[in-house]
Design a protein around this motif. Structure first.
Motif, PDB file in Angstrom:
ATOM      1  N   GLY A 145       0.788  -1.233   0.000  1.00  0.00           N
ATOM      2  CA  GLY A 145       0.000   0.000   0.000  1.00  0.00           C
ATOM      3  C   GLY A 145       0.816   1.276   0.000  1.00  0.00           C
ATOM      4  O   GLY A 145       0.254   2.370  -0.122  1.00  0.00           O
ATOM      5  N   GLY A 179      -7.485  13.160  -5.486  1.00  0.00           N
ATOM      6  CA  GLY A 179      -7.928  13.255  -4.101  1.00  0.00           C
ATOM      7  C   GLY A 179      -7.601  14.598  -3.478  1.00  0.00           C
ATOM      8  O   GLY A 179      -7.106  15.514  -4.131  1.00  0.00           O
ATOM      9  N   GLN A 216     -17.788   6.061   7.031  1.00  0.00           N
ATOM     10  CA  GLN A 216     -17.954   5.163   5.892  1.00  0.00           C
ATOM     11  C   GLN A 216     -19.414   4.775   5.683  1.00  0.00           C
ATOM     12  O   GLN A 216     -19.820   4.472   4.565  1.00  0.00           O
ATOM     13  CB  GLN A 216     -17.104   3.890   6.105  1.00  0.00           C
ATOM     14  N   CYS A 231     -15.792   6.384   0.939  1.00  0.00           N
ATOM     15  CA  CYS A 231     -14.668   7.091   0.324  1.00  0.00           C
ATOM     16  C   CYS A 231     -13.381   6.325   0.551  1.00  0.00           C
ATOM     17  O   CYS A 231     -13.313   5.409   1.377  1.00  0.00           O
ATOM     18  CB  CYS A 231     -14.540   8.504   0.914  1.00  0.00           C
ATOM     19  N   GLU A 232     -12.355   6.673  -0.217  1.00  0.00           N
ATOM     20  CA  GLU A 232     -11.002   6.168   0.018  1.00  0.00           C
ATOM     21  C   GLU A 232     -10.312   7.125   0.981  1.00  0.00           C
ATOM     22  O   GLU A 232     -10.363   8.345   0.794  1.00  0.00           O
ATOM     23  CB  GLU A 232     -10.212   6.111  -1.287  1.00  0.00           C
ATOM     24  N   VAL A 235      -6.616   7.711   3.217  1.00  0.00           N
ATOM     25  CA  VAL A 235      -5.252   7.353   3.606  1.00  0.00           C
ATOM     26  C   VAL A 235      -4.884   8.204   4.808  1.00  0.00           C
ATOM     27  O   VAL A 235      -4.995   9.435   4.768  1.00  0.00           O
ATOM     28  CB  VAL A 235      -4.252   7.588   2.455  1.00  0.00           C
ATOM     29  N   VAL A 239      -8.157  12.051   1.050  1.00  0.00           N
ATOM     30  CA  VAL A 239      -9.469  11.459   0.821  1.00  0.00           C
ATOM     31  C   VAL A 239      -9.872  11.611  -0.643  1.00  0.00           C
ATOM     32  O   VAL A 239      -9.550  12.616  -1.295  1.00  0.00           O
ATOM     33  CB  VAL A 239     -10.536  12.120   1.739  1.00  0.00           C
ATOM     34  N   ARG A 240     -10.557  10.607  -1.145  1.00  0.00           N
ATOM     35  CA  ARG A 240     -11.138  10.682  -2.493  1.00  0.00           C
ATOM     36  C   ARG A 240     -12.515  10.038  -2.439  1.00  0.00           C
ATOM     37  O   ARG A 240     -12.657   8.881  -2.045  1.00  0.00           O
ATOM     38  CB  ARG A 240     -10.269   9.962  -3.524  1.00  0.00           C
ATOM     39  N   SER A 241     -13.522  10.807  -2.820  1.00  0.00           N
ATOM     40  CA  SER A 241     -14.894  10.313  -2.816  1.00  0.00           C
ATOM     41  C   SER A 241     -15.443  10.337  -4.238  1.00  0.00           C
ATOM     42  O   SER A 241     -14.688  10.526  -5.201  1.00  0.00           O
ATOM     43  CB  SER A 241     -15.754  11.162  -1.872  1.00  0.00           C
ATOM     44  N   SER A 299     -15.671  14.969  -1.415  1.00  0.00           N
ATOM     45  CA  SER A 299     -14.345  14.921  -0.796  1.00  0.00           C
ATOM     46  C   SER A 299     -14.155  16.106   0.151  1.00  0.00           C
ATOM     47  O   SER A 299     -13.615  15.962   1.258  1.00  0.00           O
ATOM     48  CB  SER A 299     -13.246  14.926  -1.866  1.00  0.00           C
TER      49      SER A 299
END
Length: 244
Positions: A156, A164, A189, A194-195, A197, A206-208, A214
């Protein structure tokens, strides 16, 4: 066990507060942990036969014998093994310089990526975001990052960040997000998939599904620092209703 320390768990302590500590009863985080000994984490230090609080915050305890101070600190001090989000600032020969929010920049070798060789160099440019782990982090040496784990796998880590949003929160919120079964993360969530990190240095990415979402997630997480669980859940529900 420290005299009176366990009874103070959950209370706010201030710099200068002291507790008695029998000889050979504590160790640092870098020493081998023995079950009968007590580990002093961030915010606590040993001074002779006393344990002294060196920053204000709430005293926390983890079974069996780990204690630390949970504060709203934003300045990050690197520690070996911790993962952070950094920004590549300089590309010089075989080494990249990475800004991670500390007092100095860290170095990152081009060979510190999965599958990297002298002929197969990673595509890293100035301005890129990297998710990396500290291999060297002490006051006498320049911090050094790697993007592989002990088995040489990326796991990862590496260059990321396309599409993002990067923002910062307190280190206390980071620990809450990374805790097992994090209630903050579960609430988030459930309403806004969303993603995410999370870097131990207080940086979040963040990426939505859209830029607007976002931004909403970033604003919600930054607001969580000083909220109780009911306040946070109420805010999340209200924002979710407005976003639908």
């Amino acid at each position: 066990m420290f005299s009176g320390l366990k009874e103070k768990v959950g209370e706010v302590l201030l710099p200068g507060d002291e507790f008695s500590a029998p000889n050979n009863d504590t160790i640092s985080l870098s020493d081998p942990v023995k079950p009968e000994r007590v580990v002093c984490g961030p915010g606590l230090r040993r001074s002779g036969d006393r344990v002294v609080v060196c920053k204000s915050g709430v005293l926390r305890h983890k079974h069996p014998n780990t204690f630390w101070i949970d504060s709203q600190q934003k300045r990050y001090v690197p520690a070996k093994g911790e993962t952070v989000i950094g920004i590549v600032t300089v590309k010089s020969g075989d080494v990249f310089k990475v800004e991670f929010g500390g007092s100095e920049q860290a170095s990152l070798s081009y060979l510190a990526f999965e599958g990297a060789t002298k002929r197969n160099r990673p595509n890293v440019q100035v301005g890129d975001l990297v998710f990396a782990q500290f291999m060297i982090a002490n006051k006498d040496m320049e911090p050094e990052l790697v993007c592989v784990d002990s088995s040489g796998r990326a796991n990862g880590m590496g260059v990321f960040g396309a599409g993002g949003l990067l923002f910062t929160v307190s280190l206390g919120l980071v620990r809450r997000l990374l805790a097992p079964h994090s209630d903050v993360l579960a609430d988030l969530q459930q309403l806004f998939p969303c993603e995410l990190v999370v870097g131990m240095n207080g940086r979040l990415w963040v990426r939505s599904s859209s830029v607007q979402r976002s931004l909403i997630v970033a604003n919600l997480l930054q607001s969580c620092d000083t909220m109780t669980a009911p306040q946070r859940q109420q805010l999340f529900r209200r924002v979710a209703q407005g976003a639908l």
